[in-house]
Design a protein around this motif. Structure first.
Motif, PDB file in Angstrom:
ATOM      1  N   VAL A 166       0.841  -1.204   0.000  1.00 56.17           N
ATOM      2  CA  VAL A 166       0.000   0.000   0.000  1.00 56.17           C
ATOM      3  C   VAL A 166       0.871   1.247   0.000  1.00 56.17           C
ATOM      4  CG1 VAL A 166      -1.670   1.331   1.337  1.00 56.17           C
ATOM      5  CG2 VAL A 166      -1.941  -1.157   1.123  1.00 56.17           C
ATOM      6  N   ALA A 167       1.884   1.277   0.857  1.00 51.90           N
ATOM      7  CA  ALA A 167       2.748   2.455   0.959  1.00 51.90           C
ATOM      8  C   ALA A 167       3.497   2.719  -0.346  1.00 51.90           C
ATOM      9  CB  ALA A 167       3.739   2.270   2.112  1.00 51.90           C
ATOM     10  N   ALA A 168       3.942   1.653  -1.007  1.00 49.30           N
ATOM     11  CA  ALA A 168       4.669   1.830  -2.261  1.00 49.30           C
ATOM     12  C   ALA A 168       3.773   2.421  -3.338  1.00 49.30           C
ATOM     13  CB  ALA A 168       5.247   0.492  -2.719  1.00 49.30           C
ATOM     14  N   VAL A 169       2.530   1.935  -3.440  1.00 48.09           N
ATOM     15  CA  VAL A 169       1.606   2.479  -4.427  1.00 48.09           C
ATOM     16  C   VAL A 169       1.309   3.940  -4.126  1.00 48.09           C
ATOM     17  CG1 VAL A 169      -0.736   2.331  -5.361  1.00 48.09           C
ATOM     18  CG2 VAL A 169       0.579   0.231  -4.958  1.00 48.09           C
ATOM     19  N   GLN A 170       1.032   4.255  -2.890  1.00 45.99           N
ATOM     20  CA  GLN A 170       0.717   5.635  -2.519  1.00 45.99           C
ATOM     21  C   GLN A 170       1.883   6.573  -2.829  1.00 45.99           C
ATOM     22  OE1 GLN A 170      -0.283   5.018   1.606  1.00 45.99           O
ATOM     23  NE2 GLN A 170      -2.485   4.781   1.183  1.00 45.99           N
ATOM     24  N   GLN A 171       3.087   6.173  -2.449  1.00 45.41           N
ATOM     25  CA  GLN A 171       4.256   7.025  -2.666  1.00 45.41           C
ATOM     26  C   GLN A 171       4.529   7.234  -4.150  1.00 45.41           C
ATOM     27  OE1 GLN A 171       7.886   5.449  -1.061  1.00 45.41           O
ATOM     28  NE2 GLN A 171       9.033   7.342  -1.369  1.00 45.41           N
ATOM     29  N   GLN A 172       4.459   6.170  -4.927  1.00 43.94           N
ATOM     30  CA  GLN A 172       4.751   6.293  -6.352  1.00 43.94           C
ATOM     31  C   GLN A 172       3.705   7.123  -7.082  1.00 43.94           C
ATOM     32  OE1 GLN A 172       5.847   2.548  -8.301  1.00 43.94           O
ATOM     33  NE2 GLN A 172       6.592   1.757  -6.348  1.00 43.94           N
ATOM     34  N   ILE A 173       2.457   6.972  -6.702  1.00 40.35           N
ATOM     35  CA  ILE A 173       1.416   7.763  -7.360  1.00 40.35           C
ATOM     36  C   ILE A 173       1.582   9.240  -7.018  1.00 40.35           C
ATOM     37  CG2 ILE A 173      -1.057   8.300  -7.304  1.00 40.35           C
ATOM     38  CD1 ILE A 173      -1.640   5.347  -7.327  1.00 40.35           C
ATOM     39  N   LEU A 174       1.833   9.552  -5.757  1.00 41.59           N
ATOM     40  CA  LEU A 174       1.930  10.948  -5.339  1.00 41.59           C
ATOM     41  C   LEU A 174       3.200  11.626  -5.870  1.00 41.59           C
ATOM     42  CD1 LEU A 174       0.686  10.653  -1.643  1.00 41.59           C
ATOM     43  CD2 LEU A 174      -0.578  11.526  -3.623  1.00 41.59           C
ATOM     44  N   GLN A 175       4.291  10.867  -5.960  1.00 39.76           N
ATOM     45  CA  GLN A 175       5.573  11.477  -6.313  1.00 39.76           C
ATOM     46  C   GLN A 175       5.959  11.289  -7.774  1.00 39.76           C
ATOM     47  OE1 GLN A 175       8.586  10.045  -3.641  1.00 39.76           O
ATOM     48  NE2 GLN A 175       7.588  10.850  -1.815  1.00 39.76           N
ATOM     49  N   GLN A 176       5.537  10.194  -8.389  1.00 36.99           N
ATOM     50  CA  GLN A 176       6.057   9.889  -9.717  1.00 36.99           C
ATOM     51  C   GLN A 176       4.997   9.947 -10.812  1.00 36.99           C
ATOM     52  OE1 GLN A 176       8.151   6.108  -9.587  1.00 36.99           O
ATOM     53  NE2 GLN A 176       8.902   6.512  -7.532  1.00 36.99           N
ATOM     54  N   ALA A 177       3.814   9.457 -10.545  1.00 38.40           N
ATOM     55  CA  ALA A 177       2.826   9.348 -11.616  1.00 38.40           C
ATOM     56  C   ALA A 177       1.442   9.717 -11.119  1.00 38.40           C
ATOM     57  CB  ALA A 177       2.835   7.932 -12.182  1.00 38.40           C
ATOM     58  N   PRO A 178       1.254  10.972 -10.759  1.00 41.69           N
ATOM     59  CA  PRO A 178      -0.084  11.351 -10.274  1.00 41.69           C
ATOM     60  C   PRO A 178      -1.129  11.376 -11.378  1.00 41.69           C
ATOM     61  CG  PRO A 178       1.317  13.281 -10.469  1.00 41.69           C
ATOM     62  CD  PRO A 178       2.193  12.103 -10.751  1.00 41.69           C
ATOM     63  N   ASP A 179      -0.650  11.538 -12.643  1.00 45.26           N
ATOM     64  CA  ASP A 179      -1.586  11.630 -13.763  1.00 45.26           C
ATOM     65  C   ASP A 179      -1.662  10.302 -14.499  1.00 45.26           C
ATOM     66  OD1 ASP A 179      -1.979  14.296 -13.157  1.00 45.26           O
ATOM     67  OD2 ASP A 179      -0.352  14.960 -14.465  1.00 45.26           O
ATOM     68  N   GLY A 180      -2.807   9.649 -14.390  1.00 44.25           N
ATOM     69  CA  GLY A 180      -3.026   8.411 -15.122  1.00 44.25           C
ATOM     70  C   GLY A 180      -2.160   7.255 -14.690  1.00 44.25           C
ATOM     71  N   PRO A 181      -2.165   6.875 -13.427  1.00 47.02           N
ATOM     72  CA  PRO A 181      -1.346   5.742 -13.000  1.00 47.02           C
ATOM     73  C   PRO A 181      -1.882   4.413 -13.519  1.00 47.02           C
ATOM     74  CG  PRO A 181      -2.723   6.501 -11.192  1.00 47.02           C
ATOM     75  CD  PRO A 181      -2.913   7.483 -12.306  1.00 47.02           C
ATOM     76  N   ILE A 182      -0.950   3.549 -13.963  1.00 48.68           N
ATOM     77  CA  ILE A 182      -1.262   2.166 -14.333  1.00 48.68           C
ATOM     78  C   ILE A 182      -0.516   1.291 -13.334  1.00 48.68           C
ATOM     79  CG2 ILE A 182      -1.111   0.393 -16.109  1.00 48.68           C
ATOM     80  CD1 ILE A 182      -1.133   2.591 -18.203  1.00 48.68           C
ATOM     81  N   VAL A 183      -1.266   0.615 -12.472  1.00 45.71           N
ATOM     82  CA  VAL A 183      -0.692  -0.099 -11.332  1.00 45.71           C
ATOM     83  C   VAL A 183      -0.503  -1.569 -11.683  1.00 45.71           C
ATOM     84  CG1 VAL A 183      -0.962  -0.629  -8.886  1.00 45.71           C
ATOM     85  CG2 VAL A 183      -1.882   1.521  -9.808  1.00 45.71           C
ATOM     86  N   LEU A 184       0.704  -2.072 -11.442  1.00 46.42           N
ATOM     87  CA  LEU A 184       1.015  -3.474 -11.687  1.00 46.42           C
ATOM     88  C   LEU A 184       0.887  -4.275 -10.393  1.00 46.42           C
ATOM     89  CD1 LEU A 184       2.178  -5.846 -13.335  1.00 46.42           C
ATOM     90  CD2 LEU A 184       4.471  -5.004 -12.750  1.00 46.42           C
TER      91      LEU A 184
END
Length: 280
Positions: free
Chosen positions: A228-246
């Motif tokens: 959960v923390a990894a997804v939250q951090q990556q979305i907020l810091q790296q890909a806030p626009d249109g995230p595609i989650v693996l």
């Protein structure tokens, strides 16, 4: 006339008469000494060494140059070059790899339906054999299918043409049949290892390359909270626009992924995201 029978000695010139006594003496001495000498052996004879002429060896002829045909490796397509777009920046695409799995896929499907979310399932076609009812269940729930190859060969770009064709095209046919004819809209290369040939082949058969920009590495099973923390951090810091989650619903125990999903979906909704699909 009476014949003269006297023995006449040969007339010796005066200059040699004085030499005769010396010669006679030498012959006499040699005749007395010679029997006492050991016989000469052939090896005692003086020899003149015979030296064979030195012949310089000819230098070997240089071999003809080897004609080497360099074959350039198949160009690798950078994952960033095929990142997919979503309908808008407020949409998130959840994707699940390596299924279908009779234990984990139904549990993930239930969570998605309960929260009104959708996702793309990137299936390994060998796992779909014998699980046709589950594949149809995924499609009936409003989810979409992605071809993730036949055997999840991460060295796919290095295989020969027939092998690549089977892993891409053959897998798509198997999945579509298992789904009752439903379309398979994407292809995701195992391990994200793309080549131009793999990308073009999937596109020729109606499948767009599918990649990702959010990867919590849930397959390492770091714990649900870490996922959960990894997804939250990556979305907020790296890909806030249109995230595609693996994420993954197959390939091993996915208990942590199931637990993390229960927290991630509500959090994504709180951030204003809608759930959708990559643009095919």
């Amino acid at each position: 006339m009476l014949q003269d029978t006297r023995i006449r000695r040969p007339r010796i010139p005066p200059f040699r008469r004085r030499e005769l006594p010396g010669i006679y003496l030498a012959v006499l001495v040699f005749g007395l000494v010679a029997p006492l000498l050991p016989p000469l052996d052939a090896g005692d004879l003086p020899r003149t060494p015979i030296t064979a002429p030195v012949v310089e060896p000819e230098a070997p002829a240089a071999p003809p140059p080897v004609q080497v045909q360099l074959v350039a490796p198949a160009p690798v397509v950078a994952r960033a070059a095929i990142l997919n777009k979503l309908t808008d920046s407020h949409t998130v695409a959840l994707t699940f790899d390596d299924g279908p799995d009779p234990r984990w896929t139904p549990r993930i499907l239930e969570i998605l339906q309960r929260h009104g979310a959708v996702a793309t399932f990137c299936m390994v076609s060998s796992n779909a054999v014998g699980q046709e009812a589950l594949v149809k269940q995924v499609v009936a729930a409003g989810m979409r299918l992605c071809d993730h190859s036949r055997t999840h060969d991460e060295q796919l770009p290095d295989r020969d043409k027939d092998r690549i064709d089977d892993e891409v095209v053959g897998a798509e046919a198997t999945l579509s049949t298992a789904a009752g004819g439903a379309p398979v809209e994407w292809f995701r290369a195992p391990g994200g290892n793309w080549s131009t040939e793999v990308a073009e082949l999937s596109a020729e058969h109606g499948m767009q390359p599918l990649s990702w920009n959010i990867d919590p590495r849930d397959w390492e099973r770091p714990g649900a909270d870490a996922i959960v923390a990894a997804v939250q951090q990556q979305i907020l810091q790296q890909a806030p626009d249109g995230p595609i989650v693996l994420l993954h619903d197959g390939g091993g125990s996915r208990e942590e992924t199931v637990e993390a999903l229960e927290k991630l979906i509500p959090w994504l909704a709180e951030q204003g995201y809608r759930f959708g699909f990559p643009v095919p």
